[in-house]
Design an enzyme around this catalytic site. Structure first.
Site, mmCIF file in Angstrom:
data_model
loop_
_atom_site.group_PDB
_atom_site.id
_atom_site.type_symbol
_atom_site.label_atom_id
_atom_site.label_comp_id
_atom_site.label_asym_id
_atom_site.label_seq_id
_atom_site.Cartn_x
_atom_site.Cartn_y
_atom_site.Cartn_z
ATOM 1 N N SER A 100 0.466 -0.842 0.416
ATOM 2 C CA SER A 100 -0.072 -0.135 0.117
ATOM 3 C C SER A 100 1.043 0.820 -0.135
ATOM 4 O O SER A 100 0.360 2.550 -0.003
ATOM 5 C CB SER A 100 -1.420 0.465 1.026
ATOM 6 O OG SER A 100 0.133 -0.551 2.360
ATOM 7 N N ASP A 122 -3.860 7.630 8.185
ATOM 8 C CA ASP A 122 -4.677 6.829 8.587
ATOM 9 C C ASP A 122 -3.471 6.685 9.711
ATOM 10 O O ASP A 122 -2.101 6.899 9.902
ATOM 11 C CB ASP A 122 -5.146 5.657 8.162
ATOM 12 C CG ASP A 122 -4.783 5.327 7.115
ATOM 13 O OD1 ASP A 122 -3.359 4.866 7.458
ATOM 14 O OD2 ASP A 122 -5.314 4.806 6.129
ATOM 15 N N HIS A 141 -0.842 4.592 7.010
ATOM 16 C CA HIS A 141 -0.452 5.315 5.794
ATOM 17 C C HIS A 141 -0.180 7.025 6.003
ATOM 18 O O HIS A 141 -1.067 7.529 6.673
ATOM 19 C CB HIS A 141 -1.456 5.161 4.884
ATOM 20 C CG HIS A 141 -1.673 3.194 4.892
ATOM 21 N ND1 HIS A 141 -2.963 3.436 5.034
ATOM 22 C CD2 HIS A 141 -0.415 2.814 3.920
ATOM 23 C CE1 HIS A 141 -2.555 2.155 4.932
ATOM 24 N NE2 HIS A 141 -1.374 1.625 4.295
#
Length: 347
Positions: free
Chosen positions: A41, A323, A326
């Site tokens: 990610s 978040d 990230h």
């Protein structure tokens, strides 16, 4: 000593027997570079589109481009900034390769998929790094990219730690973690060798970030302190990675594998935003901008009636993290600013 003390002592002993530093001057390269991206990610720009992926739900993408597009952030991520260094557009996500004009493939292709690792993780049916490289190989077999296209290509390999999350979920005893780290690095080395064997002459692989400073770890101290044990795990991982990359480089003079030191970049970004005048300050580098209203919810959560069960900070640009794991777009920009000088070896 108890088990935790033994584990900490082991990590301290290994980590501090050697030290390293990566220095370099800034050099920006413009050209016909193609960027091929693998990993998770931190690098995914739109591959992980499924019912469970937060990156395709609001409020992700609110800063750039103004809506969710598959990036695990409020805006741009590591891939976007690395592409900008080479003066190219961010490469097309693999899942969108047939939805765009062929001319857009000239910048390369992104195979990274959020939630994956070098092994199988908690993400069901996510393509691990080995599978991602196989997808790349098929593009070469189908002559989407020719051998001459790879001459000026660079591979970005992102490893942010999903394998560790899966390990901890399945193993209560952290004493087995050093051996697991070795297995991760061994598999990662095989992946790097395979990418090199397919014709990519330059590879950048990320050192793992300070996992103890991720909001999900710092939450236990109300976002005031990083977790010492998880940062030790990160340091141990990075030391083994450095030794492995040195060995790989010594075995092949025609290619170069470069480590992007995310660990130092994250820590430096935290500190520089506090002390350097003229730069935007993060209010609290460890506190995320987007959080669930309780521990039962996360950024993007909705209740059965569709009501939001999360909150978003007023100024995302003042948050390093978007978040619980990230960075925000501004967080990644700060990290990139720390990394730019080390990228000159790829030009």
């Amino acid at each position: 000593m108890d088990k935790k003390s033994n584990f900490l002592f082991l990590l301290f002993s290994i980590i501090f027997t050697e030290t390293h530093a990566v220095k370099g001057s800034h050099r920006h390269h413009h050209g016909s570079t193609k960027l091929f991206v693998f990993g998770d990610s931190y690098a995914d720009t739109g591959n992980s589109r499924n019912l469970f992926s937060s990156s395709w739900k609001e409020p992700y993408g609110i800063t750039f481009p103004g809506k969710p597009t598959g990036r695990f952030s409020d805006g741009r991520v590591l891939t976007d900034y690395i592409a900008s260094f080479f003066g190219i557009r961010s490469p097309v996500p693999y899942k969108r390769r047939k939805m765009v004009k062929k001319s857009k493939l000239r910048f390369g292709m992104n195979f990274a998929y959020g939630g994956t690792g070098v092994f199988e993780t908690l993400l069901i049916n996510g393509p691990n790094m080995t599978t991602q490289i196989t997808l790349f190989e098929k593009q070469l077999e189908e002559e989407v990219y020719l051998e001459c296209d790879l001459d000026s290509s660079v591979a970005l390999v992102s490893f942010a730690g999903n394998d560790y999350t899966a390990f901890v979920a399945k193993h209560a005893d952290l004493e087995d973690l050093p051996a697991f780290t070795t297995s991760i690095i061994n598999q990662l080395a095989k992946n790097l060798e395979r990418i090199r064997s397919l014709g990519v002459p330059k590879i950048v692989v990320t050192a793992i970030e300070p996992m103890g400073c991720l909001p999900q770890a710092a939450a236990y101290s109300s976002y005031q302190n990083c977790s010492e044990i998880w940062n030790l795990i990160s340091s141990f991982h990075n030391q083994i990675l450095q030794q492995t990359v040195l060995k790989l480089n010594s075995e092949c003079e025609k290619s170069v594998i470069k480590i992007l030191d995310l660990y130092s970049a994250f820590r430096s970004a935290f500190k520089s935003q506090k002390h350097h005048t003229g730069t935007l300050k993060f209010r609290n580098p460890l506190k995320p901008c987007c959080v669930g209203v309780s521990n039962d919810f996360s950024c993007e959560s909705l209740d059965e009636s569709g009501a939001k069960k999360y909150t978003v900070c007023k100024n995302p640009e003042l948050s390093f993290f978007w978040d619980s794991v990230h960075p925000s777009q501004n967080g990644w920009r700060a990290v990139y600013s720390e990394l730019r000088s080390s990228l000159h070896q790829l030009c």
